[in-house]
Write a protein that holds these residues in place. Structure first.
Motif, short mmCIF file in Angstrom:
data_model
loop_
_atom_site.label_atom_id
_atom_site.label_comp_id
_atom_site.label_asym_id
_atom_site.label_seq_id
_atom_site.Cartn_x
_atom_site.Cartn_y
_atom_site.Cartn_z
N ALA A 133 0.84 -1.21 0.00
CA ALA A 133 0.00 0.00 0.00
C ALA A 133 0.87 1.26 0.00
O ALA A 133 0.60 2.21 -0.75
CB ALA A 133 -0.93 -0.01 1.21
N ALA A 134 1.90 1.28 0.83
CA ALA A 134 2.77 2.46 0.92
C ALA A 134 3.47 2.74 -0.40
O ALA A 134 3.53 3.89 -0.86
CB ALA A 134 3.79 2.27 2.03
N LEU A 135 4.01 1.70 -1.03
CA LEU A 135 4.71 1.89 -2.30
C LEU A 135 3.76 2.35 -3.41
O LEU A 135 4.11 3.21 -4.22
CB LEU A 135 5.40 0.59 -2.70
N VAL A 143 -4.50 0.77 -4.92
CA VAL A 143 -4.11 -0.63 -4.81
C VAL A 143 -5.28 -1.48 -4.33
O VAL A 143 -6.04 -1.08 -3.44
CB VAL A 143 -2.90 -0.80 -3.86
N LEU A 144 -5.44 -2.64 -4.96
CA LEU A 144 -6.39 -3.67 -4.54
C LEU A 144 -5.58 -4.82 -3.97
O LEU A 144 -4.81 -5.46 -4.69
CB LEU A 144 -7.23 -4.14 -5.72
N LEU A 145 -5.75 -5.10 -2.70
CA LEU A 145 -4.93 -6.08 -1.98
C LEU A 145 -5.69 -7.39 -1.80
O LEU A 145 -6.80 -7.40 -1.27
CB LEU A 145 -4.54 -5.52 -0.62
N ARG A 146 -5.09 -8.48 -2.25
CA ARG A 146 -5.70 -9.81 -2.02
C ARG A 146 -4.65 -10.70 -1.37
O ARG A 146 -3.86 -11.38 -2.03
CB ARG A 146 -6.19 -10.42 -3.34
N GLU A 375 19.05 -3.33 -0.83
CA GLU A 375 20.48 -3.48 -1.03
C GLU A 375 20.97 -2.71 -2.26
O GLU A 375 22.10 -2.25 -2.31
CB GLU A 375 20.85 -4.96 -1.17
N PHE A 376 20.10 -2.56 -3.25
CA PHE A 376 20.47 -1.81 -4.46
C PHE A 376 20.33 -0.30 -4.26
O PHE A 376 20.61 0.47 -5.17
CB PHE A 376 19.58 -2.24 -5.63
N GLY A 377 19.84 0.11 -3.09
CA GLY A 377 19.71 1.52 -2.82
C GLY A 377 18.39 2.12 -3.27
O GLY A 377 18.24 3.34 -3.30
N PHE A 378 17.40 1.26 -3.59
CA PHE A 378 16.09 1.77 -4.01
C PHE A 378 15.24 2.19 -2.82
O PHE A 378 14.23 2.87 -2.99
CB PHE A 378 15.32 0.70 -4.80
N GLY A 379 15.62 1.75 -1.62
CA GLY A 379 14.87 2.08 -0.42
C GLY A 379 13.78 1.09 -0.11
O GLY A 379 13.50 0.79 1.05
N ALA A 380 13.12 0.56 -1.11
CA ALA A 380 12.04 -0.41 -0.91
C ALA A 380 11.73 -1.04 -2.25
O ALA A 380 12.13 -0.55 -3.30
CB ALA A 380 10.80 0.28 -0.35
N GLU A 381 11.01 -2.16 -2.22
CA GLU A 381 10.64 -2.81 -3.47
C GLU A 381 9.27 -3.47 -3.30
O GLU A 381 8.87 -3.84 -2.20
CB GLU A 381 11.66 -3.88 -3.88
N ILE A 382 8.57 -3.62 -4.42
CA ILE A 382 7.29 -4.32 -4.42
C ILE A 382 7.49 -5.80 -4.71
O ILE A 382 6.63 -6.63 -4.46
CB ILE A 382 6.33 -3.69 -5.46
N GLY A 383 8.65 -6.15 -5.24
CA GLY A 383 8.96 -7.52 -5.61
C GLY A 383 10.13 -7.51 -6.57
O GLY A 383 10.67 -6.46 -6.91
N ILE A 384 10.53 -8.71 -7.00
CA ILE A 384 11.63 -8.84 -7.96
C ILE A 384 11.08 -9.49 -9.21
O ILE A 384 10.67 -10.65 -9.20
CB ILE A 384 12.79 -9.66 -7.37
N SER A 385 11.06 -8.73 -10.29
CA SER A 385 10.50 -9.22 -11.54
C SER A 385 11.49 -10.12 -12.26
O SER A 385 12.65 -9.76 -12.44
CB SER A 385 10.13 -8.04 -12.45
N THR A 386 11.02 -11.29 -12.67
CA THR A 386 11.86 -12.22 -13.42
C THR A 386 11.48 -12.28 -14.89
O THR A 386 11.92 -13.17 -15.61
CB THR A 386 11.77 -13.63 -12.79
N GLN A 387 10.62 -11.35 -15.32
CA GLN A 387 10.28 -11.28 -16.73
C GLN A 387 10.92 -10.02 -17.30
O GLN A 387 11.67 -9.33 -16.63
CB GLN A 387 8.77 -11.25 -16.92
N GLY A 396 11.39 -0.96 -7.61
CA GLY A 396 11.21 0.14 -6.69
C GLY A 396 10.10 1.06 -7.18
O GLY A 396 9.27 0.68 -8.01
N LEU A 397 10.09 2.28 -6.69
CA LEU A 397 9.03 3.22 -7.05
C LEU A 397 8.97 3.54 -8.55
O LEU A 397 7.88 3.57 -9.12
CB LEU A 397 9.18 4.50 -6.23
N PRO A 398 10.10 3.77 -9.23
CA PRO A 398 10.00 4.08 -10.67
C PRO A 398 9.36 2.96 -11.47
O PRO A 398 8.68 3.22 -12.47
CB PRO A 398 11.47 4.28 -11.09
N GLU A 399 9.53 1.71 -11.01
CA GLU A 399 8.96 0.57 -11.74
C GLU A 399 7.45 0.46 -11.54
O GLU A 399 6.80 -0.34 -12.21
CB GLU A 399 9.65 -0.73 -11.31
N LEU A 400 6.90 1.24 -10.63
CA LEU A 400 5.46 1.28 -10.43
C LEU A 400 4.83 2.43 -11.20
O LEU A 400 3.71 2.86 -10.91
CB LEU A 400 5.12 1.39 -8.94
N THR A 401 5.55 2.94 -12.18
CA THR A 401 5.04 4.00 -13.03
C THR A 401 5.11 3.58 -14.49
O THR A 401 5.82 2.66 -14.87
CB THR A 401 5.84 5.31 -12.88
#
Length: 423
Positions: A133-135, A143-146, A375-387, A396-401
């Protein structure tokens, strides 16, 4: 779709439109208000969480999983602090990604904008409810949380408290919504909500992620599954390789960036494998090794399934390979595209490994455990994309835009002869 689901989805859609143009300051104030509310209502959250823990115990859930589910005041304080840290991060919305003046005089800019409504499907940990939610709020998204049914009481309390906190801010309370229901039907509704939800992000095990990817009509960003490898090259420093391997496997085995397989060049196997087996045994790790690994000590015979496995436990598969190219072929066959590492003193080998391995992250003489937004210095992450679309690696935040193009003229008109300026 049920009326109950449509109600929260439409509320999120409306909130997303209100949230998108907000500047940084009101979003940051809202996040700090949420953090304060979580601490102030810690006792309510703990009480709700106790119901989930009690139910999990009654169902025979493993203690390790119960520990991931459990919340206490110290953990809630840590969650609130994480929200404050998100508030302190730079706001990606409005960033100019590219810009120029075209030969015809049009001024062109590409701006970061929110994705809109993000659906998160996740398992286990109720802290993800707040983190996600914060990110999303910081990046201007509703955000819709399930979450999983195992944490339903906890998630319900957390979302209610966040909504109540947001009600007194400029951020619309409807920007954070809990998907109603505890059955798979509610998950399916979220996966089929094309037009109401802009993107889905599943967080959890392989079965959850595969199910969402295969069944969703909403675009999906695939995250999380980590069959990570450590390849010990012929020119590796043996002691360094042992330390990296043990750290990658045993420092925290239940996470997606933990190593699940190690591969050893046959030219260094005699020096490396005995020491590695001893060090792994001391760390409590069970090695599932091929016949050549078994020649150096007692191991469990490896199977084809072991090489595909994301153990998330103190187990690791192992094999001796004839060359760097053989190691890369093994990784391409069995890996998940998350993180793969090489240990070597050869710059040539390192460069070749980096060039050939097609993963979200490639480590050279470092543990796989560093693939992480913090660890990469993004401050936070929503997950790690493997695609590969629309982002890859720690998100991080830029990837949510997303982005949109703005071009500004002075009455520019496009004609068959070219550009003319009206007036």
């Amino acid at each position: 779709m049920s009326e109950e689901f449509l109600k929260v989805a439409r509320a999120a859609r409306e909130a997303a439109a209100e949230l998108a143009p907000l500047p940084r300051a009101p979003k940051d104030r809202a996040l700090r208000t949420v953090a304060d509310a979580l601490v102030a209502h810690a006792a309510e959250i703990v009480e709700a969480n106790a119901k989930d823990v009690e139910q999990a115990r009654a169902q025979g859930t493993a203690e390790a999983m119960i520990d991931r589910l459990r919340l206490d005041e110290a953990r809630i304080a840590a969650i609130a602090e994480a929200v404050r840290q998100v508030a302190d991060l730079p706001d990606p919305v409005g960033e100019v990604v590219r810009g120029s003046t075209l030969p015809n005089g049009l001024e062109l800019r590409q701006l970061r904008v929110p994705l809109g409504v993000i659906g998160i499907i996740y398992e286990g940990r109720p802290n993800v409810t707040v983190d996600a939610a914060a990110l999303c709020l910081k990046s201007g998204n509703a955000v819709l949380l399930r979450g999983s049914s195992s944490a339903y009481s906890s998630n319900t309390a957390l979302v209610r408290i966040m909504q109540e906190a947001l009600a007194g801010t400029e951020v619309p309370a409807g920007a954070v919504q809990l998907v109603p229901g505890q059955t798979r039907d509610s998950v399916k509704e979220l996966m089929r909500a094309r037009g109401l939800v802009d993107v889905l992000i599943p967080r959890g095990g392989a079965s959850l992620i595969n199910s969402v990817v295969e069944e969703s009509t909403v675009p999906v960003i695939e995250t999380g599954v980590g069959n990570c490898h450590v390849y010990v090259d012929a020119e590796a420093d043996v002691e360094l390789a042992v330390q990296i391997l043990v750290n990658a496997k045993a420092q925290r085995p239940s996470v997606c960036n933990a190593a699940e397989t190690f591969l050893v060049h046959e030219g260094i196997a005699d020096a490396f494998v005995p020491r590695a087996l001893t060090a792994l045994a001391e760390a409590g790790v069970t090695v599932h090794g091929d016949a050549r690994i078994a020649g150096y000590g007692e191991v469990v015979p490896v199977t084809e399934d072991d090489f595909y496995a994301e153990y998330l436990s103190l187990d690791i598969a192992a094999a001796v390979v004839g060359s760097l190219e053989d190691a890369v072929a093994h990784i391409r066959r069995y890996g998940s595209g998350h993180t793969d590492a090489i240990v070597t003193r050869s710059q040539r080998a390192a460069r070749r490994f980096v060039a050939l391995v097609d993963s979200a992250a490639v480590a050279v003489n470092a543990s796989t455990r560093f693939t992480d937004g913090g660890e990469f210095g993004f401050g936070a992450e929503i997950g790690i994309s493997t695609q590969k679309l629309h982002s890859r690696g720690p998100m991080g935040l830029p990837e949510l835009t997303s982005t949109k193009w703005i071009y500004t003229g002075e009455g520019h008109l496009r004609t068959s002869e070219g550009t003319v300026v009206a007036g």
